[in-house]
Design a protein around this motif. Structure first.
Motif, short mmCIF file in Angstrom:
data_model
loop_
_atom_site.label_atom_id
_atom_site.label_comp_id
_atom_site.label_asym_id
_atom_site.label_seq_id
_atom_site.Cartn_x
_atom_site.Cartn_y
_atom_site.Cartn_z
N PRO A 248 0.84 -1.21 0.00
CA PRO A 248 0.00 0.00 0.00
C PRO A 248 0.87 1.25 0.00
CG PRO A 248 -0.03 -1.08 2.15
CD PRO A 248 0.64 -2.03 1.20
N GLY A 249 0.56 2.17 -0.90
CA GLY A 249 1.36 3.37 -1.00
C GLY A 249 2.76 3.15 -1.51
N GLY A 250 3.03 1.94 -2.01
CA GLY A 250 4.38 1.61 -2.48
C GLY A 250 5.29 1.10 -1.39
N HIS A 251 4.75 0.88 -0.18
CA HIS A 251 5.55 0.40 0.95
C HIS A 251 5.29 -1.08 1.18
CE1 HIS A 251 6.32 4.60 1.86
NE2 HIS A 251 5.01 4.82 1.84
N PRO A 252 6.32 -1.92 1.20
CA PRO A 252 6.12 -3.36 1.39
C PRO A 252 5.42 -3.68 2.72
CG PRO A 252 8.38 -2.87 0.74
CD PRO A 252 7.74 -1.57 1.08
N LEU A 253 4.39 -4.49 2.65
CA LEU A 253 3.70 -4.95 3.85
C LEU A 253 3.82 -6.46 3.98
CD1 LEU A 253 1.75 -4.57 6.27
CD2 LEU A 253 -0.13 -4.92 4.65
N ALA A 254 3.53 -7.18 2.90
CA ALA A 254 3.52 -8.64 2.96
C ALA A 254 3.93 -9.22 1.62
CB ALA A 254 2.13 -9.15 3.35
N VAL A 255 4.42 -10.45 1.69
CA VAL A 255 4.81 -11.19 0.49
C VAL A 255 3.91 -12.42 0.38
CG1 VAL A 255 6.66 -12.46 -0.66
CG2 VAL A 255 7.19 -10.39 0.65
N VAL A 256 3.23 -12.53 -0.75
CA VAL A 256 2.29 -13.63 -0.97
C VAL A 256 2.92 -14.61 -1.95
CG1 VAL A 256 -0.03 -14.27 -1.72
CG2 VAL A 256 0.36 -12.04 -0.64
N ALA A 257 3.11 -15.85 -1.50
CA ALA A 257 3.64 -16.91 -2.35
C ALA A 257 2.53 -17.95 -2.55
CB ALA A 257 4.87 -17.54 -1.71
N VAL A 258 2.22 -18.23 -3.80
CA VAL A 258 1.12 -19.14 -4.12
C VAL A 258 1.67 -20.38 -4.83
CG1 VAL A 258 -1.09 -19.41 -5.30
CG2 VAL A 258 -0.44 -17.18 -4.34
N THR A 259 1.29 -21.54 -4.34
CA THR A 259 1.67 -22.80 -4.96
C THR A 259 0.46 -23.38 -5.68
OG1 THR A 259 3.27 -23.23 -3.19
CG2 THR A 259 2.61 -25.10 -4.54
#
Length: 286
Positions: A248-259
């Protein structure tokens, strides 16, 4: 003194440059205000190109801030450490100006010199000779900073690194996230394996919310509750892995890895960006 009307005419571009350099609307506006203070003290008759002079002053203000952050090891600015009002302002500016959130994430991983060279030259067409003056270096050195920045940005592009692992079908992942962002629960369910599992860092969900959810229906329901976060995500490569970064706003919050498995989503892992190994190894050479 630079005439107020000339400064106001330059303000939108100055703010645009400062936002891309500093990640923050508040910091960008402060940098622009600092530039105006200096503009009031200069003899305008001595300036051959007012806009170029203002850009020079602004860049030096931003560069000082970037170098101070680097000394304090404060970058990147993670979303979970930013006040809600500031985060909302950054998100509003990012959407209004149609700025790539993935680019903002990557820019925060550059050295100050790389960031200035890339933003000024590649995004705002400032000649390398002027960029060199801003950085206090040679034209060739400024070109090298921009080149290194391009390499790092290309490395994070989702299609620039090695092919996806066999356990990840990017077409399925993109379709799933698009459906989730749009609130299309029927499509979400169709893309989930019956025994799908979602695992999330407890810091990213409300107190008491489950961190592990199993089964397509339960995962679809939980996914629907966080559609706004999914809309703030962008595909990237981090540490060689194709992921989606919620920023959000260009600031990293979370990393989503999908298998994926057999054309459907089998597992979703959501981790805080600050704990992802890519940021543990984010230092860049100058």
């Amino acid at each position: 003194m630079v005439p107020l009307e000339e400064f106001e005419a330059a303000r939108p571009q100055l703010t645009a440059i400062a936002f891309r350099l500093l990640d923050s609307v508040d910091d960008a506006e402060d940098a622009v205000q600092s530039t105006w203070i200096r503009a009031r003290a200069v003899d305008a008759d001595t300036l051959r190109n007012t806009a170029a002079w203002l850009t020079t002053v602004l860049t030096r203000v931003c560069l000082d801030q970037l170098r101070a952050r680097q000394r304090r090891r404060e970058e990147p600015l993670f979303a979970d450490l930013i006040p809600d009002e500031a985060l909302a302002a950054d998100e509003q500016y990012l959407r209004r100006e149609n700025i790539s959130r993935a680019l903002m994430v990557v820019l925060a991983r550059l050295t100050p010199s790389q960031r200035v060279a890339y933003v000024l030259h590649d995004l705002f067409d400032v000649p390398f000779l002027e960029v060199a003056g801003h950085l206090g270096t040679s034209r060739d050195s400024a070109k090298k900073h921009a080149s290194r920045a391009r390499e790092r940005i290309a490395h994070c592009a989702p299609t620039s690194a090695s092919p996806p692992a066999t356990s990840v079908d990017s077409t399925v992942v993109d379709a799933f996230l698009a459906a989730a962002a749009g609130g299309d629960i029927g499509r979400v369910l169709a893309l989930l394996a019956d025994d799908c599992v979602r695992v999330v860092d407890e810091a990213l969900v409300p107190p008491g919310a489950p961190t592990v959810v199993s089964g397509a229906s339960a995962v679809a329901e939980e996914t629907g509750r966080f559609a706004d976060r999914i809309r703030a995500s962008a595909p990237m490569r981090l540490a060689g892995e194709r992921v989606h970064v919620i920023a959000p706003g260009g600031h990293p919050l979370a990393v989503v890895a999908v298998t994926t498995w057999d054309g459907r989503v089998a597992r979703i892992d959501i981790a805080r960006a600050s704990t992802h190994p890519a940021w543990a190894r984010r230092s860049a050479t100058t």
